[in-house]
Every structure is written in structure tokens, then in C-alpha cells.
Design a protein around this motif. Structure first.
Motif, PDB file in Angstrom:
ATOM      1  N   ALA A  13       0.831  -1.206   0.000  1.00 55.55           N
ATOM      2  CA  ALA A  13       0.000   0.000   0.000  1.00 55.55           C
ATOM      3  C   ALA A  13       0.863   1.253   0.000  1.00 55.55           C
ATOM      4  O   ALA A  13       0.490   2.267  -0.601  1.00 55.55           O
ATOM      5  CB  ALA A  13      -0.950  -0.010   1.194  1.00 55.55           C
ATOM      6  N   ALA A  14       2.016   1.201   0.603  1.00 54.80           N
ATOM      7  CA  ALA A  14       2.905   2.362   0.668  1.00 54.80           C
ATOM      8  C   ALA A  14       3.452   2.755  -0.704  1.00 54.80           C
ATOM      9  O   ALA A  14       3.848   3.897  -0.911  1.00 54.80           O
ATOM     10  CB  ALA A  14       4.061   2.073   1.619  1.00 54.80           C
ATOM     11  N   GLU A  15       3.464   1.830  -1.672  1.00 54.78           N
ATOM     12  CA  GLU A  15       3.961   2.108  -3.019  1.00 54.78           C
ATOM     13  C   GLU A  15       2.927   2.813  -3.893  1.00 54.78           C
ATOM     14  O   GLU A  15       3.271   3.379  -4.919  1.00 54.78           O
ATOM     15  CB  GLU A  15       4.352   0.804  -3.721  1.00 54.78           C
ATOM     16  N   LEU A  16       1.675   2.760  -3.498  1.00 55.39           N
ATOM     17  CA  LEU A  16       0.579   3.293  -4.306  1.00 55.39           C
ATOM     18  C   LEU A  16       0.671   4.813  -4.456  1.00 55.39           C
ATOM     19  O   LEU A  16       0.837   5.533  -3.479  1.00 55.39           O
ATOM     20  CB  LEU A  16      -0.761   2.930  -3.672  1.00 55.39           C
ATOM     21  N   VAL A  17       0.573   5.265  -5.712  1.00 57.82           N
ATOM     22  CA  VAL A  17       0.568   6.694  -5.998  1.00 57.82           C
ATOM     23  C   VAL A  17      -0.829   7.143  -6.423  1.00 57.82           C
ATOM     24  O   VAL A  17      -1.341   8.135  -5.921  1.00 57.82           O
ATOM     25  CB  VAL A  17       1.597   7.044  -7.100  1.00 57.82           C
ATOM     26  N   ALA A  18      -1.452   6.389  -7.360  1.00 60.72           N
ATOM     27  CA  ALA A  18      -2.772   6.783  -7.862  1.00 60.72           C
ATOM     28  C   ALA A  18      -3.501   5.589  -8.472  1.00 60.72           C
ATOM     29  O   ALA A  18      -2.871   4.628  -8.921  1.00 60.72           O
ATOM     30  CB  ALA A  18      -2.625   7.875  -8.910  1.00 60.72           C
ATOM     31  N   ILE A  19      -4.832   5.693  -8.495  1.00 57.08           N
ATOM     32  CA  ILE A  19      -5.687   4.709  -9.150  1.00 57.08           C
ATOM     33  C   ILE A  19      -6.629   5.478 -10.063  1.00 57.08           C
ATOM     34  O   ILE A  19      -7.293   6.408  -9.624  1.00 57.08           O
ATOM     35  CB  ILE A  19      -6.518   3.914  -8.122  1.00 57.08           C
ATOM     36  N   PHE A  20      -6.660   5.079 -11.352  1.00 48.93           N
ATOM     37  CA  PHE A  20      -7.508   5.743 -12.334  1.00 48.93           C
ATOM     38  C   PHE A  20      -8.414   4.746 -13.035  1.00 48.93           C
ATOM     39  O   PHE A  20      -8.020   3.597 -13.247  1.00 48.93           O
ATOM     40  CB  PHE A  20      -6.659   6.428 -13.415  1.00 48.93           C
ATOM     41  N   SER A  54      -8.894  -0.600 -14.813  1.00 53.47           N
ATOM     42  CA  SER A  54      -8.262   0.506 -14.100  1.00 53.47           C
ATOM     43  C   SER A  54      -6.763   0.523 -14.355  1.00 53.47           C
ATOM     44  O   SER A  54      -6.173  -0.463 -14.779  1.00 53.47           O
ATOM     45  CB  SER A  54      -8.533   0.398 -12.596  1.00 53.47           C
ATOM     46  N   ILE A  55      -6.180   1.682 -14.071  1.00 55.58           N
ATOM     47  CA  ILE A  55      -4.741   1.877 -14.162  1.00 55.58           C
ATOM     48  C   ILE A  55      -4.252   2.229 -12.764  1.00 55.58           C
ATOM     49  O   ILE A  55      -4.761   3.154 -12.137  1.00 55.58           O
ATOM     50  CB  ILE A  55      -4.387   3.008 -15.149  1.00 55.58           C
ATOM     51  N   VAL A  56      -3.290   1.472 -12.296  1.00 58.84           N
ATOM     52  CA  VAL A  56      -2.736   1.691 -10.962  1.00 58.84           C
ATOM     53  C   VAL A  56      -1.297   2.170 -11.120  1.00 58.84           C
ATOM     54  O   VAL A  56      -0.478   1.502 -11.743  1.00 58.84           O
ATOM     55  CB  VAL A  56      -2.776   0.391 -10.129  1.00 58.84           C
ATOM     56  N   VAL A  57      -1.016   3.334 -10.565  1.00 57.43           N
ATOM     57  CA  VAL A  57       0.321   3.914 -10.645  1.00 57.43           C
ATOM     58  C   VAL A  57       0.994   3.722  -9.291  1.00 57.43           C
ATOM     59  O   VAL A  57       0.453   4.115  -8.256  1.00 57.43           O
ATOM     60  CB  VAL A  57       0.262   5.417 -11.000  1.00 57.43           C
ATOM     61  N   THR A  58       2.192   3.105  -9.334  1.00 63.28           N
ATOM     62  CA  THR A  58       2.985   2.959  -8.120  1.00 63.28           C
ATOM     63  C   THR A  58       4.286   3.738  -8.306  1.00 63.28           C
ATOM     64  O   THR A  58       4.509   4.316  -9.366  1.00 63.28           O
ATOM     65  CB  THR A  58       3.304   1.476  -7.821  1.00 63.28           C
ATOM     66  N   LYS A  74     -11.511   1.579  -2.742  1.00 63.74           N
ATOM     67  CA  LYS A  74     -12.069   1.137  -1.444  1.00 63.74           C
ATOM     68  C   LYS A  74     -11.046   0.313  -0.685  1.00 63.74           C
ATOM     69  O   LYS A  74     -10.877   0.480   0.525  1.00 63.74           O
ATOM     70  CB  LYS A  74     -13.342   0.331  -1.655  1.00 63.74           C
ATOM     71  N   ARG A  75     -10.363  -0.579  -1.399  1.00 64.41           N
ATOM     72  CA  ARG A  75      -9.350  -1.413  -0.754  1.00 64.41           C
ATOM     73  C   ARG A  75      -8.213  -0.553  -0.205  1.00 64.41           C
ATOM     74  O   ARG A  75      -7.752  -0.759   0.906  1.00 64.41           O
ATOM     75  CB  ARG A  75      -8.778  -2.436  -1.749  1.00 64.41           C
ATOM     76  N   SER A  76      -7.757   0.407  -0.983  1.00 64.85           N
ATOM     77  CA  SER A  76      -6.641   1.240  -0.542  1.00 64.85           C
ATOM     78  C   SER A  76      -7.065   2.171   0.586  1.00 64.85           C
ATOM     79  O   SER A  76      -6.296   2.417   1.518  1.00 64.85           O
ATOM     80  CB  SER A  76      -6.071   2.055  -1.697  1.00 64.85           C
ATOM     81  N   HIS A  77      -8.289   2.664   0.542  1.00 59.34           N
ATOM     82  CA  HIS A  77      -8.784   3.542   1.604  1.00 59.34           C
ATOM     83  C   HIS A  77      -8.915   2.764   2.903  1.00 59.34           C
ATOM     84  O   HIS A  77      -8.605   3.277   3.980  1.00 59.34           O
ATOM     85  CB  HIS A  77     -10.131   4.146   1.202  1.00 59.34           C
ATOM     86  N   HIS A  78      -9.327   1.517   2.811  1.00 57.33           N
ATOM     87  CA  HIS A  78      -9.465   0.666   3.997  1.00 57.33           C
ATOM     88  C   HIS A  78      -8.128   0.558   4.724  1.00 57.33           C
ATOM     89  O   HIS A  78      -8.053   0.662   5.926  1.00 57.33           O
ATOM     90  CB  HIS A  78      -9.968  -0.725   3.591  1.00 57.33           C
ATOM     91  N   PHE A  79      -7.051   0.372   3.956  1.00 56.01           N
ATOM     92  CA  PHE A  79      -5.731   0.239   4.578  1.00 56.01           C
ATOM     93  C   PHE A  79      -5.200   1.568   5.077  1.00 56.01           C
ATOM     94  O   PHE A  79      -4.487   1.625   6.061  1.00 56.01           O
ATOM     95  CB  PHE A  79      -4.746  -0.385   3.601  1.00 56.01           C
ATOM     96  N   ALA A  80      -5.557   2.645   4.420  1.00 60.56           N
ATOM     97  CA  ALA A  80      -5.068   3.964   4.813  1.00 60.56           C
ATOM     98  C   ALA A  80      -5.664   4.396   6.141  1.00 60.56           C
ATOM     99  O   ALA A  80      -5.038   5.126   6.904  1.00 60.56           O
ATOM    100  CB  ALA A  80      -5.377   4.990   3.732  1.00 60.56           C
ATOM    101  N   THR A  81      -6.880   3.943   6.423  1.00 63.19           N
ATOM    102  CA  THR A  81      -7.549   4.368   7.648  1.00 63.19           C
ATOM    103  C   THR A  81      -7.371   3.375   8.791  1.00 63.19           C
ATOM    104  O   THR A  81      -7.781   3.639   9.904  1.00 63.19           O
ATOM    105  CB  THR A  81      -9.064   4.575   7.419  1.00 63.19           C
ATOM    106  N   SER A  82      -6.782   2.217   8.502  1.00 68.04           N
ATOM    107  CA  SER A  82      -6.597   1.192   9.538  1.00 68.04           C
ATOM    108  C   SER A  82      -5.476   1.546  10.467  1.00 68.04           C
ATOM    109  O   SER A  82      -4.558   2.203  10.179  1.00 68.04           O
ATOM    110  CB  SER A  82      -6.308  -0.157   8.883  1.00 68.04           C
TER     111      SER A  82
END
Length: 82
Positions: A13-20, A54-58, A74-82
């Protein structure tokens, strides 16, 4: 934490930059150029055999994922708020 992008691909999750949404590739000249440059560097990976949604930018790579951008967000937001 990790995010499942589809198939057998999981990223930190720390590598994630953007999801389009995949539609951005057609509607934005800038995004087309961005992806084209990544392809030249061989930094693009297509996940699975299904049509990309989707396009996922890391930090190091761009992934074409068969999972919708809303589900991935939703998956990335779940981890960001945990």
C-alpha cells in the motif's frame, strides 16, 4: 499492508501513488503520454487476461488491472484508515 490488484498481483500500500479508471487513457492526452513513457521504460504490467478496468500507478510501475478503480480505491482507503 498490501493491496490485491487482480490475478496474483499484490502491491504494498505504501507504493501506491494513484488509481484511475481505464477511461482516463482515452480522455486525457497527458495520461496517454505518461503511459507511453512508462511503456518505453518497460514499466507497464498488464495483470491477467481479462480486459483492464483501471490503471494503478505505483512508485516504480504502472499496472493495468481487471478490477474496477472504485473497488481498488475502497481497498486502498481501507488500509489507509486502519
Amino acid at each position: 499492508m498490501y493491496i490485491h490488484l487482480g490475478g496474483e498481483k499484490i502491491i504494498r500500500a505504501a507504493e501506491l501513488v494513484a488509481i484511475f479508471d481505464i477511461s482516463i487513457e482515452q480522455s486525457s492526452k497527458l495520461s496517454k503520454q505518461f503511459v507511453a513513457q512508462a511503456r518505453k521504460r518497460k514499466d507497464v504490467e498488464i495483470i491477467g487476461e481479462e480486459e483492464a478496468k483501471s490503471i494503478v500507478v505505483t512508485e516504480n510501475k504502472i499496472y493495468y488491472s481487471p478490477i474496477s478503480s472504485s473497488t481498488l480505491k475502497k481497498r486502498s482507503h481501507h488500509f489507509a484508515t486502519s
